[in-house]
Write a protein that holds these residues in place. Sequence first.
Motif, PDB file in Angstrom:
ATOM      1  N   LEU A 240       0.890  -1.223  -0.091  1.00 49.39           N
ATOM      2  CA  LEU A 240       0.089   0.186   0.239  1.00 49.39           C
ATOM      3  C   LEU A 240       0.718   1.337  -0.061  1.00 49.39           C
ATOM      4  O   LEU A 240       1.562   1.625   0.867  1.00 49.39           O
ATOM      5  CB  LEU A 240      -0.972   0.035   1.304  1.00 49.39           C
ATOM      6  CG  LEU A 240      -1.965   0.881   1.289  1.00 49.39           C
ATOM      7  CD1 LEU A 240      -2.969   0.533  -0.029  1.00 49.39           C
ATOM      8  CD2 LEU A 240      -2.549   0.879   2.710  1.00 49.39           C
ATOM      9  N   ASP A 241       0.895   1.964  -1.191  1.00 49.92           N
ATOM     10  CA  ASP A 241       1.786   2.870  -1.313  1.00 49.92           C
ATOM     11  C   ASP A 241       3.443   2.496  -1.216  1.00 49.92           C
ATOM     12  O   ASP A 241       3.892   1.467  -1.667  1.00 49.92           O
ATOM     13  CB  ASP A 241       1.564   4.167  -0.385  1.00 49.92           C
ATOM     14  CG  ASP A 241       0.356   4.867  -0.962  1.00 49.92           C
ATOM     15  OD1 ASP A 241      -0.357   4.731  -2.054  1.00 49.92           O
ATOM     16  OD2 ASP A 241      -0.497   5.299  -0.018  1.00 49.92           O
ATOM     17  N   GLU A 242       3.965   2.920   0.024  1.00 47.37           N
ATOM     18  CA  GLU A 242       5.253   2.575   0.205  1.00 47.37           C
ATOM     19  C   GLU A 242       5.411   1.446   1.395  1.00 47.37           C
ATOM     20  O   GLU A 242       6.566   1.121   1.846  1.00 47.37           O
ATOM     21  CB  GLU A 242       6.070   3.747   0.643  1.00 47.37           C
ATOM     22  CG  GLU A 242       6.454   4.873  -0.499  1.00 47.37           C
ATOM     23  CD  GLU A 242       7.004   4.371  -1.905  1.00 47.37           C
ATOM     24  OE1 GLU A 242       7.946   3.446  -1.637  1.00 47.37           O
ATOM     25  OE2 GLU A 242       6.210   4.563  -2.759  1.00 47.37           O
ATOM     26  N   SER A 243       4.064   1.142   1.789  1.00 42.73           N
ATOM     27  CA  SER A 243       4.158   0.293   2.911  1.00 42.73           C
ATOM     28  C   SER A 243       3.958  -1.196   2.403  1.00 42.73           C
ATOM     29  O   SER A 243       3.303  -1.429   1.542  1.00 42.73           O
ATOM     30  CB  SER A 243       3.044   0.650   3.878  1.00 42.73           C
ATOM     31  OG  SER A 243       3.458   1.721   4.575  1.00 42.73           O
ATOM     32  N   HIS A 244       4.744  -2.174   3.267  1.00 42.46           N
ATOM     33  CA  HIS A 244       4.260  -3.372   2.921  1.00 42.46           C
ATOM     34  C   HIS A 244       3.817  -4.173   3.918  1.00 42.46           C
ATOM     35  O   HIS A 244       3.841  -3.484   5.114  1.00 42.46           O
ATOM     36  CB  HIS A 244       5.684  -4.237   2.371  1.00 42.46           C
ATOM     37  CG  HIS A 244       6.529  -3.814   1.190  1.00 42.46           C
ATOM     38  ND1 HIS A 244       7.420  -2.575   1.288  1.00 42.46           N
ATOM     39  CD2 HIS A 244       6.521  -4.242  -0.058  1.00 42.46           C
ATOM     40  CE1 HIS A 244       7.703  -2.405   0.023  1.00 42.46           C
ATOM     41  NE2 HIS A 244       7.328  -3.190  -0.601  1.00 42.46           N
ATOM     42  N   GLY A 245       3.141  -5.418   3.666  1.00 46.12           N
ATOM     43  CA  GLY A 245       2.519  -5.879   4.772  1.00 46.12           C
ATOM     44  C   GLY A 245       2.011  -7.375   4.382  1.00 46.12           C
ATOM     45  O   GLY A 245       2.413  -7.816   3.368  1.00 46.12           O
ATOM     46  N   VAL A 246       1.092  -8.167   5.246  1.00 47.38           N
ATOM     47  CA  VAL A 246       0.850  -9.413   5.139  1.00 47.38           C
ATOM     48  C   VAL A 246      -0.899  -9.318   5.467  1.00 47.38           C
ATOM     49  O   VAL A 246      -0.996  -8.719   6.838  1.00 47.38           O
ATOM     50  CB  VAL A 246       1.301 -10.599   5.601  1.00 47.38           C
ATOM     51  CG1 VAL A 246       0.477 -11.668   5.755  1.00 47.38           C
ATOM     52  CG2 VAL A 246       2.820 -10.628   5.298  1.00 47.38           C
ATOM     53  N   PHE A 264      -1.406  -6.665   8.356  1.00 47.76           N
ATOM     54  CA  PHE A 264      -0.187  -6.019   9.139  1.00 47.76           C
ATOM     55  C   PHE A 264       0.543  -5.208   8.209  1.00 47.76           C
ATOM     56  O   PHE A 264       0.726  -5.762   7.169  1.00 47.76           O
ATOM     57  CB  PHE A 264       0.602  -7.444   9.908  1.00 47.76           C
ATOM     58  CG  PHE A 264      -0.030  -8.022  10.705  1.00 47.76           C
ATOM     59  CD1 PHE A 264       0.204  -7.988  12.072  1.00 47.76           C
ATOM     60  CD2 PHE A 264      -1.060  -9.148  10.423  1.00 47.76           C
ATOM     61  CE1 PHE A 264      -0.379  -8.543  13.054  1.00 47.76           C
ATOM     62  CE2 PHE A 264      -1.736  -9.834  11.578  1.00 47.76           C
ATOM     63  CZ  PHE A 264      -1.224  -9.379  12.852  1.00 47.76           C
ATOM     64  N   LEU A 265       0.896  -4.073   8.508  1.00 47.02           N
ATOM     65  CA  LEU A 265       1.751  -3.357   7.939  1.00 47.02           C
ATOM     66  C   LEU A 265       2.941  -2.937   8.503  1.00 47.02           C
ATOM     67  O   LEU A 265       2.954  -2.716   9.740  1.00 47.02           O
ATOM     68  CB  LEU A 265       1.134  -1.996   7.324  1.00 47.02           C
ATOM     69  CG  LEU A 265      -0.374  -2.095   6.849  1.00 47.02           C
ATOM     70  CD1 LEU A 265      -1.122  -0.939   6.493  1.00 47.02           C
ATOM     71  CD2 LEU A 265       0.107  -2.621   5.101  1.00 47.02           C
ATOM     72  N   ASP A 266       3.970  -2.800   7.749  1.00 49.83           N
ATOM     73  CA  ASP A 266       5.385  -2.329   8.428  1.00 49.83           C
ATOM     74  C   ASP A 266       5.282  -0.697   8.730  1.00 49.83           C
ATOM     75  O   ASP A 266       6.212  -0.218   9.210  1.00 49.83           O
ATOM     76  CB  ASP A 266       6.445  -2.683   7.368  1.00 49.83           C
ATOM     77  CG  ASP A 266       6.343  -1.629   6.032  1.00 49.83           C
ATOM     78  OD1 ASP A 266       5.553  -1.024   5.880  1.00 49.83           O
ATOM     79  OD2 ASP A 266       7.010  -2.271   5.184  1.00 49.83           O
ATOM     80  N   ALA A 267       4.238  -0.021   8.481  1.00 47.14           N
ATOM     81  CA  ALA A 267       4.336   1.391   9.010  1.00 47.14           C
ATOM     82  C   ALA A 267       2.617   1.555   9.080  1.00 47.14           C
ATOM     83  O   ALA A 267       1.767   1.320   8.286  1.00 47.14           O
ATOM     84  CB  ALA A 267       4.596   2.414   8.023  1.00 47.14           C
ATOM     85  N   ASN A 268       2.250   2.361  10.137  1.00 46.35           N
ATOM     86  CA  ASN A 268       0.752   2.539  10.458  1.00 46.35           C
ATOM     87  C   ASN A 268       0.339   3.725   9.632  1.00 46.35           C
ATOM     88  O   ASN A 268       1.003   4.840   9.420  1.00 46.35           O
ATOM     89  CB  ASN A 268       0.571   2.999  12.143  1.00 46.35           C
ATOM     90  CG  ASN A 268       0.740   1.812  12.973  1.00 46.35           C
ATOM     91  OD1 ASN A 268       0.429   0.610  12.480  1.00 46.35           O
ATOM     92  ND2 ASN A 268       0.978   2.136  13.997  1.00 46.35           N
ATOM     93  N   LEU A 269      -0.779   3.626   8.958  1.00 46.13           N
ATOM     94  CA  LEU A 269      -1.412   4.796   8.063  1.00 46.13           C
ATOM     95  C   LEU A 269      -2.489   5.374   8.688  1.00 46.13           C
ATOM     96  O   LEU A 269      -3.307   4.890   9.398  1.00 46.13           O
ATOM     97  CB  LEU A 269      -1.794   4.278   6.712  1.00 46.13           C
ATOM     98  CG  LEU A 269      -0.581   3.402   5.783  1.00 46.13           C
ATOM     99  CD1 LEU A 269      -1.465   2.593   4.760  1.00 46.13           C
ATOM    100  CD2 LEU A 269       0.462   4.309   5.658  1.00 46.13           C
TER     101      LEU A 269
END
Length: 269
Positions: A240-246, A264-269
Amino acid sequence: MPLDPTAEHLLAAVQASPRAVAAHDKTAWVGLFADDAAVHDPVGSRAHVGRAAIARFYDTFIGPNSIAFQVDRDLVAGQTVVRDLHIETTMSTGATVTVPMHLRYDLVDTGDGWRIARLAAHWELPAMIARLLRTGVPGLLAGAKLGPQLVANLGVDGAMGMMRALRSVGRSGKRAARQLFEAAAGTDIGRVRALLGEHAVVEFPAGNAISVEEFTNRARAMRWDKLIAAGRTVSASVRLDESHGVAFVEFEASGPRITGVTVFLDANL
């Protein structure tokens, strides 16, 4: 961004697992788990509950093999760590298989450090068997060897419990998850609502429950790949944009209805 101390401690507890596996240190690996921990590996199989059962799991699936973790990223939310990775297993017969996987570790503070309370390994047993057979004679020999090991270490009931993982939501579940993601990406809120149902719980990001409308808004630019059907869950690597997740899409026990989505994302949006 820098991780807070708790996240660093959670990651350290999880990252100790592949080190113990690589060293074939059974005591260290089993010691990473809480006394009453549960290992679901793969998700959909019967759980191994308690350290004695987890030790037998090690003897069956880890001890005889060489296992390498190829981690793409780690995600931390609350007391959970999710790993997006591939695992390469070389068996005693020389057969080597690489399996795409999502691992979810739920951890607990025991007062003596963080321990794994639940490990859920999302991977597809039928696809793994197919990869193993494609290795030829080494794969056939590995399969012939594993059967007696299963029965010797886990008993007949345990071996049958492992075979439960052959059944999952499969292609229909992947199709439903893909349709959900496509509908959200296309801001088709009516279709999203129809796929989720009125009682579905959506957390985006994990730990933050949101409405169907908000999910549709947040996922409108989401991309996805690496869909894995294990048990009643479909997991997917997302961006999602520059964030990756599962993302984990949960299905009801006896049907195709989606009951929950957790991202789960590597940065909260």
